[in-house]
Every structure is written in structure tokens, then in C-alpha cells.
Design a protein around this motif. Sequence first.
Motif, PDB file in Angstrom:
ATOM      1  N   ALA A  86       0.859  -1.184   0.000  1.00  0.00           N
ATOM      2  CA  ALA A  86       0.000   0.000   0.000  1.00  0.00           C
ATOM      3  C   ALA A  86       0.891   1.229   0.000  1.00  0.00           C
ATOM      4  O   ALA A  86       1.926   1.270   0.665  1.00  0.00           O
ATOM      5  CB  ALA A  86      -0.907   0.011   1.226  1.00  0.00           C
TER       6      ALA A  86
ATOM      7  N   PRO B 267       0.346   4.954   0.764  1.00  0.00           N
ATOM      8  CA  PRO B 267      -0.378   6.171   1.140  1.00  0.00           C
ATOM      9  C   PRO B 267       0.402   7.402   0.712  1.00  0.00           C
ATOM     10  O   PRO B 267       1.613   7.472   0.892  1.00  0.00           O
ATOM     11  CB  PRO B 267      -0.447   6.064   2.676  1.00  0.00           C
TER      12      PRO B 267
ATOM     13  N   ALA C  59      -2.901   4.899   7.017  1.00  0.00           N
ATOM     14  CA  ALA C  59      -2.150   3.930   6.224  1.00  0.00           C
ATOM     15  C   ALA C  59      -2.492   2.500   6.624  1.00  0.00           C
ATOM     16  O   ALA C  59      -2.616   1.607   5.777  1.00  0.00           O
ATOM     17  CB  ALA C  59      -0.653   4.190   6.379  1.00  0.00           C
ATOM     18  N   GLU C  60      -2.655   2.274   7.935  1.00  0.00           N
ATOM     19  CA  GLU C  60      -2.975   0.919   8.406  1.00  0.00           C
ATOM     20  C   GLU C  60      -4.329   0.461   7.889  1.00  0.00           C
ATOM     21  O   GLU C  60      -4.511  -0.706   7.528  1.00  0.00           O
ATOM     22  CB  GLU C  60      -2.954   0.882   9.938  1.00  0.00           C
TER      23      GLU C  60
ATOM     24  N   ARG D 234      -5.830   1.529   5.101  1.00  0.00           N
ATOM     25  CA  ARG D 234      -5.696   1.257   3.667  1.00  0.00           C
ATOM     26  C   ARG D 234      -5.047  -0.092   3.421  1.00  0.00           C
ATOM     27  O   ARG D 234      -5.467  -0.853   2.534  1.00  0.00           O
ATOM     28  CB  ARG D 234      -4.876   2.373   3.001  1.00  0.00           C
ATOM     29  N   LEU D 235      -3.999  -0.385   4.198  1.00  0.00           N
ATOM     30  CA  LEU D 235      -3.311  -1.662   4.016  1.00  0.00           C
ATOM     31  C   LEU D 235      -4.225  -2.829   4.375  1.00  0.00           C
ATOM     32  O   LEU D 235      -4.280  -3.829   3.648  1.00  0.00           O
ATOM     33  CB  LEU D 235      -2.041  -1.686   4.867  1.00  0.00           C
TER      34      LEU D 235
ATOM     35  N   SER E 146       2.871  -8.140   3.750  1.00  0.00           N
ATOM     36  CA  SER E 146       2.214  -6.878   3.424  1.00  0.00           C
ATOM     37  C   SER E 146       3.032  -5.748   4.009  1.00  0.00           C
ATOM     38  O   SER E 146       3.683  -5.917   5.057  1.00  0.00           O
ATOM     39  CB  SER E 146       0.776  -6.838   3.962  1.00  0.00           C
TER      40      SER E 146
ATOM     41  N   ALA F 127       3.385  -1.108   4.028  1.00  0.00           N
ATOM     42  CA  ALA F 127       2.937   0.215   3.594  1.00  0.00           C
ATOM     43  C   ALA F 127       4.170   1.092   3.400  1.00  0.00           C
ATOM     44  O   ALA F 127       5.008   1.210   4.298  1.00  0.00           O
ATOM     45  CB  ALA F 127       2.010   0.835   4.630  1.00  0.00           C
TER      46      ALA F 127
END
Length: 428
Positions: free
Chosen positions: A18, A20, A29-30, A32-33, A50, A52
Motif C-alpha cells: 500500500a 499512502p 495507512a494501516e 488502507r493496508l 504486506s 505500507a
Amino acid sequence: MPHERPARLPGAEAGVLAFPDQRSVSRAAEARLAEAVGLAASIGLTIVHSAAFPLRTRRPSTLLGEGQVEAAKLAIEENKVGVVVVDAALTPVQQRNLERAWGCKVIDRTGLILEIFGERARTREGSLQVELAHLEYQRTRLVRSWTHLERQRGGFGFLGGPGESQIEIDRRLIGERIVKLKKELEQVRRTRGLHRAARTRVPFPVVALVGYTNAGKSTLFNALTGAGVYAQDQLFATLDPTMRAIRLPSGRTVILSDTVGFISDLPTQLIEAFRATLEEVAAADIILHVRDVAHPDTSSQRSDVLGVLHEMASGENPTLDEHWMGRTIEVLNKADLLGGIADVPGTDASAIAVSALTGEGLDILRAALDARLAANMVTLDYALPPSDGARIAWLYQHGEVLAREDADDCIRLTVRLSPADRARFEQA
């Protein structure tokens, strides 16, 4: 006709990245991820890594900086990742360069959402909409996907010349298919228009459910209607519209419509392709905006839904943007995750806390629907002969009978009706 799709890889190992940036400051950000991981997992990908990455500038060649590309490559090799999902819109050049750098398949956010929609669509209408959206997306990616087809073919007819390259033929065939799909979807719109006209002739108010994906719309739909609509704790569980009639406490019948969930950065191809489905929202008497009130990003999700509604309203559906606010009730769902409806802040007549899972608050929601529908109604008195059973039954079906007095020669009814129903009844 070449028609590449992101590979369906159930069980394949995938990494999710991800990015941001300054355009997404309203979304953590968390969050979105986590959403990107949920999207990838919903099509059977096994997430093994995963991360970011903060994105300060968008590089035309690879989207992110050289150091970030290298850091991602190390994680990809260490975890033996076969598919990387990039939570951003990649240009064809960026996608190609990242695949070369990482040595694996790369799917961007748009491609991933299109893949999910392709798996979820069940009706012919849904399939047409997904195919149109995918072809619009694919048309811009032929350079990346079909570079081996750049060879020239011979001229056609007697004109000679260099002729068309294979990639030009592919583009032309895709363009022709897009034109055909748009015509078929236009027929879907006309059919929906006829259905709405039929409901106008025998009117029942329409209540449309909208909201962010996985907010619990289908669970609420099932709780209110007793239907068995597919409802799972996954993103985009519902794609095809479903409608059911329900009875409110006043005895009034309304039609409840479950629609596709919205999501942040919804691909523009899908906003256009699903316009026919979401026209149900524009025609609704009441809009129930279902929110996952327990989600940490619920405020941003609310803004995303409003943004998509506004974008849909531009052009052919201006009435949606002009009047939908006055027709909307916010349903703060999943109150059970916060301890119950009493613990949900900010509730009032326009924002009602419920738990579609436990049923708490649904009676309050039904009463609110009755009150909103009754706001524009008029109270009337009618005296009808006992033999006129059909008209008496019609009043019970389409209005709210407040009082009844039976005599030998007539039946007196005090009824609350909408202006349209009043005109229809008195002109009959």
C-alpha cells in the motif's frame, strides 16, 4: 480476441503493498493496508507479506523510489511471492517495469477490484457490466500485454500498404465489443425504466441500501426482509441488485433494494459500468446509508460513499445530487461490536444505531421509515359502500388506515395517503 485478465490464483502466495500519499491523508495507512489485504484475500490469494510505503512523489517509471523498489524486491524473494498487489492505480509502463524489477506478476488496485467483481457477478446484467469495465481497463494495457503482437500484417483489399499491426486489430476488436456492450446495457436501463414506471402505476415506496463494502447491507437486508441474500464478512459479497417487499409497522408496503457496495478510489470504469444498477438509488424514495460504525475508518468510508454518489449524480442523474440528502437516513450498523445501540454516539432522527446481526434497533429503524414516509402524506376521510371491497382493500394496501367505522350503508375510513396515491384513488 486477446482478453487477458489478472490470473485467478486461489491459494497462490501474494504480497500486498500500500502506498499512502498526499491524496489519502484522510485515510490511515494501516486502514488502507488492511483493506487491500482483505481485497486480495477475498479472491483466494494467501497473503504472506504486506507493507505500507510512504509515497512522497509518484515516479512515472515505477511509481515509487528506487530504494522502495529494492526493499520490496528483497521481501518478495524472501517470501517467494508469486503475485504482488499494489494498492494504487498503475500505468501500463509502471506495471511492466515493476514486473521486470520484481520478477513476478503485478496487479494494481483497479485490476484487483475488476477481478473480484468478475468472480462475484451472477446475473447477465452484472456480467455485462464487469466485462465492459474490464475491457475499458484492458484497452489501455495492450501495449504492455501484447508487445509480441506489434508485427505488421499485410494490407487488406487492393490498397496494399503496411496494413494493421496485430495490436491495432486487438484494439479495434475490443472497441467493437465495448460498443456492443454499451448498447446491451442501455437496454438494461430501458428495462429498469419500465420497471420503475410499473411501480409508479402500482406504487410502493422504494428504499435503497447504499454503503461502503462490507458495511453489512446484505445482513441488514436479510434481517428486514427475511430473505436469504448472500451475506458474508468479505468485501463485495453483493454485486447484483436484489429487491424485496417488506411490511412496516403501519401496514405500509415498501420495496427494499440492496445494491453493490462502494469503496475508496473506485475505478472510474466501474462507476460508469454500474450506473444502470445504481440508478435504483436515484429513483428511491428513501436512501439508507449503511455504515460500519465499529470500523476505525468509518468517517473516511462515509466520505467515500458520498463522493461516489456525487460523481454518479453528475450528468444524467442530477436529481440524485440535489435531493438525496433529504431522503437519507444513516444506519449505524454493527452496534453490537461497540456494546449495543446505547453506546453508539451521534444518533438522532437522521442517524439510527442498529445491529443487523442481533436485530437490536431494527424496530426503531422501521418506525423511522414509517415516519419519513408519513411526513409528506395527507390524512383523508372516505365513505365507501360495503360492496366496494376492491377499493377498500386498495386503501389498506397503499395507505395507513387510522380509523374505521362500519355502518349498514357505508364504511367510513380515515386514511393517510401519499399525494400520488390520493390522486390515483380519487381518479379511479
